[in-house]
Design a protein around this motif. Structure first.
Motif, PDB file in Angstrom:
ATOM      1  N   PHE A  89       0.829  -1.211   0.000  1.00  0.00           N
ATOM      2  CA  PHE A  89       0.000   0.000   0.000  1.00  0.00           C
ATOM      3  C   PHE A  89       0.865   1.263   0.000  1.00  0.00           C
ATOM      4  CE2 PHE A  89      -2.593   3.371   1.896  1.00  0.00           C
ATOM      5  CZ  PHE A  89      -3.718   3.291   1.101  1.00  0.00           C
ATOM      6  N   ARG A  92       2.652   2.348  -3.261  1.00  0.00           N
ATOM      7  CA  ARG A  92       1.803   3.041  -4.232  1.00  0.00           C
ATOM      8  C   ARG A  92       1.723   4.546  -3.986  1.00  0.00           C
ATOM      9  NH1 ARG A  92      -1.252  -1.073  -6.887  1.00  0.00           N
ATOM     10  NH2 ARG A  92      -0.755  -3.029  -5.881  1.00  0.00           N
ATOM     11  N   GLY A 339      -9.975  10.255   8.902  1.00  0.00           N
ATOM     12  CA  GLY A 339      -8.632   9.695   8.775  1.00  0.00           C
ATOM     13  C   GLY A 339      -8.626   8.477   7.878  1.00  0.00           C
ATOM     14  N   ALA A 340      -9.466   7.497   8.227  1.00  0.00           N
ATOM     15  CA  ALA A 340      -9.591   6.298   7.398  1.00  0.00           C
ATOM     16  C   ALA A 340     -11.069   5.959   7.277  1.00  0.00           C
ATOM     17  CB  ALA A 340      -8.837   5.132   8.013  1.00  0.00           C
ATOM     18  N   ILE A 341     -11.467   5.555   6.072  1.00  0.00           N
ATOM     19  CA  ILE A 341     -12.866   5.238   5.785  1.00  0.00           C
ATOM     20  C   ILE A 341     -12.964   3.742   5.520  1.00  0.00           C
ATOM     21  CG2 ILE A 341     -14.851   5.769   4.334  1.00  0.00           C
ATOM     22  CD1 ILE A 341     -13.402   8.414   3.561  1.00  0.00           C
ATOM     23  N   PHE A 342     -13.724   3.045   6.349  1.00  0.00           N
ATOM     24  CA  PHE A 342     -13.920   1.599   6.214  1.00  0.00           C
ATOM     25  C   PHE A 342     -15.280   1.375   5.581  1.00  0.00           C
ATOM     26  CE2 PHE A 342     -10.338   0.157   8.799  1.00  0.00           C
ATOM     27  CZ  PHE A 342      -9.988   1.350   9.413  1.00  0.00           C
ATOM     28  N   PRO A 373      -3.391  10.488   7.404  1.00  0.00           N
ATOM     29  CA  PRO A 373      -2.717   9.335   7.991  1.00  0.00           C
ATOM     30  C   PRO A 373      -1.208   9.433   7.754  1.00  0.00           C
ATOM     31  CG  PRO A 373      -4.579   8.643   6.625  1.00  0.00           C
ATOM     32  CD  PRO A 373      -4.411  10.109   6.407  1.00  0.00           C
TER      33      PRO A 373
ATOM     34  N   TRP B  98      -6.484   7.814  -5.500  1.00  0.00           N
ATOM     35  CA  TRP B  98      -6.187   6.585  -6.257  1.00  0.00           C
ATOM     36  C   TRP B  98      -6.730   5.386  -5.489  1.00  0.00           C
ATOM     37  CZ3 TRP B  98      -3.316   3.007  -3.582  1.00  0.00           C
ATOM     38  CH2 TRP B  98      -2.506   3.483  -2.527  1.00  0.00           C
ATOM     39  N   MET B  99      -6.936   4.318  -6.205  1.00  0.00           N
ATOM     40  CA  MET B  99      -7.290   3.084  -5.517  1.00  0.00           C
ATOM     41  C   MET B  99      -6.685   1.886  -6.217  1.00  0.00           C
ATOM     42  SD  MET B  99     -11.341   2.582  -6.290  1.00  0.00           S
ATOM     43  CE  MET B  99     -11.805   3.756  -5.022  1.00  0.00           C
ATOM     44  N   THR B 100      -6.593   0.796  -5.487  1.00  0.00           N
ATOM     45  CA  THR B 100      -6.092  -0.446  -6.041  1.00  0.00           C
ATOM     46  C   THR B 100      -7.103  -1.539  -5.701  1.00  0.00           C
ATOM     47  OG1 THR B 100      -4.327  -2.095  -5.896  1.00  0.00           O
ATOM     48  CG2 THR B 100      -4.637  -0.719  -3.975  1.00  0.00           C
ATOM     49  N   ILE B 107     -10.756  -3.405  -1.981  1.00  0.00           N
ATOM     50  CA  ILE B 107     -10.389  -2.123  -2.585  1.00  0.00           C
ATOM     51  C   ILE B 107      -9.690  -1.291  -1.523  1.00  0.00           C
ATOM     52  CG2 ILE B 107     -11.254   0.008  -3.647  1.00  0.00           C
ATOM     53  CD1 ILE B 107     -13.650  -1.573  -4.634  1.00  0.00           C
ATOM     54  N   LEU B 108      -8.496  -0.804  -1.861  1.00  0.00           N
ATOM     55  CA  LEU B 108      -7.762   0.070  -0.950  1.00  0.00           C
ATOM     56  C   LEU B 108      -7.411   1.345  -1.703  1.00  0.00           C
ATOM     57  CD1 LEU B 108      -5.214  -2.528   0.501  1.00  0.00           C
ATOM     58  CD2 LEU B 108      -7.367  -1.791   1.544  1.00  0.00           C
ATOM     59  N   GLY B 109      -7.303   2.452  -1.010  1.00  0.00           N
ATOM     60  CA  GLY B 109      -6.945   3.666  -1.719  1.00  0.00           C
ATOM     61  C   GLY B 109      -6.686   4.848  -0.811  1.00  0.00           C
ATOM     62  N   GLN B 110      -6.363   5.951  -1.451  1.00  0.00           N
ATOM     63  CA  GLN B 110      -6.210   7.229  -0.768  1.00  0.00           C
ATOM     64  C   GLN B 110      -7.121   8.233  -1.457  1.00  0.00           C
ATOM     65  OE1 GLN B 110      -2.096   8.535  -0.985  1.00  0.00           O
ATOM     66  NE2 GLN B 110      -1.802   8.192   1.199  1.00  0.00           N
ATOM     67  N   LYS B 111      -7.965   8.873  -0.669  1.00  0.00           N
ATOM     68  CA  LYS B 111      -8.838   9.923  -1.194  1.00  0.00           C
ATOM     69  C   LYS B 111      -8.201  11.261  -0.847  1.00  0.00           C
ATOM     70  CE  LYS B 111     -13.638  11.503  -0.560  1.00  0.00           C
ATOM     71  NZ  LYS B 111     -13.541  12.817   0.079  1.00  0.00           N
ATOM     72  N   SER B 384      -7.582   7.394   4.081  1.00  0.00           N
ATOM     73  CA  SER B 384      -7.425   6.030   3.587  1.00  0.00           C
ATOM     74  C   SER B 384      -8.792   5.437   3.308  1.00  0.00           C
ATOM     75  CB  SER B 384      -6.724   5.155   4.624  1.00  0.00           C
ATOM     76  OG  SER B 384      -5.466   5.688   4.939  1.00  0.00           O
ATOM     77  N   ILE B 385      -8.865   4.634   2.267  1.00  0.00           N
ATOM     78  CA  ILE B 385     -10.085   3.892   1.945  1.00  0.00           C
ATOM     79  C   ILE B 385      -9.779   2.403   2.133  1.00  0.00           C
ATOM     80  CG2 ILE B 385     -11.794   3.338   0.165  1.00  0.00           C
ATOM     81  CD1 ILE B 385     -11.781   6.285   0.728  1.00  0.00           C
ATOM     82  N   ILE B 386     -10.620   1.723   2.899  1.00  0.00           N
ATOM     83  CA  ILE B 386     -10.459   0.279   3.095  1.00  0.00           C
ATOM     84  C   ILE B 386     -11.815  -0.393   2.890  1.00  0.00           C
ATOM     85  CG2 ILE B 386      -9.840  -1.541   4.738  1.00  0.00           C
ATOM     86  CD1 ILE B 386      -8.118   0.607   6.167  1.00  0.00           C
TER      87      ILE B 386
END
Lengths: 424, 424
Positions: A89, A92, A339-342, A373, B98-100, B107-111, B384-386
């Motif tokens: 992660f 990237r 901060g982080a979106i689940f 983050p 971006w996301m992967t 799906i993981l990413g940064q918004k 972060s997107i998780i």
């Protein structure tokens, strides 16, 4: 858990703990000792404060290797998988230096360079936190930081927990010192005979560590100073109440000042979650802590609709946000601060704490309005590149001088003019 | 200017000005007044401290338009060209979310999201600084910040300088308040009836402004607190001594505590530059300031070779670095720490102050070791997107629970386990 309407005051911000005067004085005093006496102060303070009488501050190669005997193979495999995910992660996120060239010969750009050296603080105490080591070390490694140092307070027998040493080994961190508290922060900032100083200090710690980081900020860089952990769950009538209750409690068990909030459009879900929280609380090992957290900082907001619910979420700007609605992905674009979106029912917050890949070091206490983050950028810096050609200066020099003179800066204007006089 | 060998102590770091106790108390007192009395405090303090008896805090549309009559057309054209250049450079910094996606559905990413609102402090005083407005406002605009507010202390007649208003107009900034000092920072951080609060405050100011920014940090974000300006010139025997002297003086005229340093491999150049500095100093309007700066913080280091010279530069980690050598481009890769790098004989430092495009808000006092020029990232944050799928959780859940239990966090483990029990 109390259920309130959306019109209630929605802040979950807590005052930042800036310590007592006695704590601040103690920290100043420790920093002075380390600056003045170096290693001697570190040995003395470690004896007094951690009860460990050390001969060497640095962890030996033998200690590193011996630690493997005390950690289960399953755990080592899980740590390796987590490291792989976190590395993937963060890789990237890596940015390239870039430049742009113009026809007149001008070259402009940004050069991205890793920091030279970083120190990671690893708290002591009963629970060894391998996840914290991974989350702090990996972004620095990915950024390209050459020297990564760890510090952690020794146990009374002069050792560090095996989990800490094994995680460090798995990450390839070899420079580890058995020092903790404000004295460790001072050593990293100012350097001693055994501990060369670093350019940035990251990692969580108690109030003494936090105050010491504040005190050395400017001399070195620091990461954010984290407040108590928070979770906000945004849910509609499609969500599973047991999942939500379990997730709220997983924050609440961290700290009596941790905050767990549900924002929902469903009164029925609100009531189910409140009941589930009570039920699940009963059998938790950390029941007392979680109960206090839920009582003081736990709340369920019932909103009229999703629009209103999302407004509340943005107002709260939570560290962790879970979205458990019918179409969770479609709501991400409306979240301005988190901060982080689940996203969705299977993205329980602990998935991100340990394993998925994104960092678990997150902005707390509403600072997600302007903070991110922990990430690879935090371990790099950019330098601007400006290469002007003779032609470019001749074409634009008069305008540059005019702007300099407008600001009353004649020497600035002359530095341009002297180059326009054709002397070279 | 004194010429010393490379073996001398090379630090140019100066103590950070944290103000006197009286200044800190004054600032605390002002912040309290603004928090408690809002607009009333702003009007009263502006009358007492700036001598301006205002009816309205906000600059009117008529005032904005009227300012154009007082600024030369040439200057307006230069400002427009500078704005275009600065916008172009900053637009190239903009990052995408971006996301992967993984095969198991993860799906993981940064918004990337812009901050909601930013306040830019514009200092008062005789010289209006249009360049400072451009350098602070443009990165925020490029980042996508919707609400950008300016504050600046009024002159005794209750007006702001025409240059300030015209620059703001050219940038499209319409929300401007006639307030300065600690009271302006307090209003931006806490809000008053007329001045809604912002999420981040940037821009330079005097010691009261700097102390107020420190005090409100955490409640809102702030940019760096800048120290006195610095330039380091790295040059070999191919460099032009007059150019270098002019550039050194362009820093020195800023402030008696500004620092101007030459690092060179050529004794001949060292002597020529020293003589040129004396000569050019004579006719400078700000001779007294520049002379004090050169005397106290100016130095020429003579190095044995470029390798050694570059070591010194990296040790200094200067705000501005000029490279005037035979092959300047080839040295960029060796520079590890510098705010902005000016390459070759025509890249005089003022080119970057006003016009080229890169930001002139730069890390000072050695903080280029870990800090960057003001940039678009400073006005965005990442979330972060998780999004874990059911399959992903089933495949990895056991490892996640194991790591949670290793850290003694049972509620974390149960939040995973409850989802593996097949209840949904």
């Amino acid at each position: 858990m109390k259920i309130v309407s959306i019109d209630a005051n929605v802040s979950i911000r807590r005052d930042i703990d800036t310590g007592t005067e006695m704590q601040r004085d103690a920290v100043d005093n420790i920093i002075t000792q380390v600056v003045e006496q170096g290693d001697h102060a570190l040995f003395t303070l470690t004896k007094t404060l951690d009860g460990a009488d050390l001969k060497e501050l640095r962890v030996s190669k033998e200690e590193m290797e011996a630690a493997y005997a005390h950690v289960d193979q399953d755990i080592i495999i899980a740590i390796r998988q987590a490291i792989e995910n976190i590395k993937d992660f963060h890789q990237r996120q890596k940015r390239q230096s870039w430049m742009t060239t113009k026809e007149d010969g001008t070259i402009l750009g940004q050069k991205v360079t890793p920091l030279d050296s970083v120190g990671v603080y690893v708290p002591g105490g009963k629970a060894a936190y391998p996840s914290s080591i991974m989350m702090n070390v990996i972004p620095a490694q990915v950024a390209g930081v050459k020297r990564i140092v760890m510090v952690s307070p020794p146990q009374a027998d002069g050792t560090l927990p095996a989990g800490v040493l094994v995680t460090a080994s798995e990450l390839g961190v070899e420079e580890i010192y058995k020092i903790g508290g404000a004295q460790a922060i001072a050593a990293l900032a100012y350097g001693t005979e055994s501990v060369p100083s670093v350019d940035k200090i990251t990692g969580p710690g108690n109030i003494y560590v936090a105050l010491a980081k504040r005190a050395v900020f400017g001399k070195v860089d620091i990461d954010m100073i984290a407040g108590p952990s928070e979770i906000v769950v945004l849910a509609d009538e499609y969500a599973n109440a047991s999942f939500i209750a379990a997730d709220l409690l997983s924050q609440a068990e961290h700290d009596e000042r941790a905050s767990a909030v549900l924002v929902t459009t469903s009164t029925k879900l609100a009531e189910e979650v409140a009941a589930e929280v009570e039920k699940q609380l009963e059998t938790l090992p950390k029941k007392a802590i979680a109960q206090a957290s839920i009582r003081d900082y736990g709340v369920i907001y019932v909103a009229r609709d999703l629009v209103e619910a999302i407004e509340v979420v943005n107002e709260l700007a939570p560290e962790h946000l879970e979205i458990l609605t019918e179409e969770p992905m479609n709501l991400i674009g409306k979240i301005r601060h988190a901060g982080a979106i689940f996203v969705g029912p299977y993205s329980s917050e602990p998935v991100g704490d340990y394993f998925a890949g994104p960092n678990h070091v997150l902005p707390t206490n509403g600072t997600a309005r302007f903070s991110s983050p922990l990430n690879v950028d935090d371990f790099t810096k950019k330098s601007s590149i400006i290469a002007y050609s003779k032609a470019a200066l001749q074409a634009n020099g008069a305008q540059i001088s005019a702007l300099a003179r407008l600001e009353g800066l004649e020497a600035h204007a002359r530095a341009i003019d002297i180059r326009l006089e054709g002397k070279q």
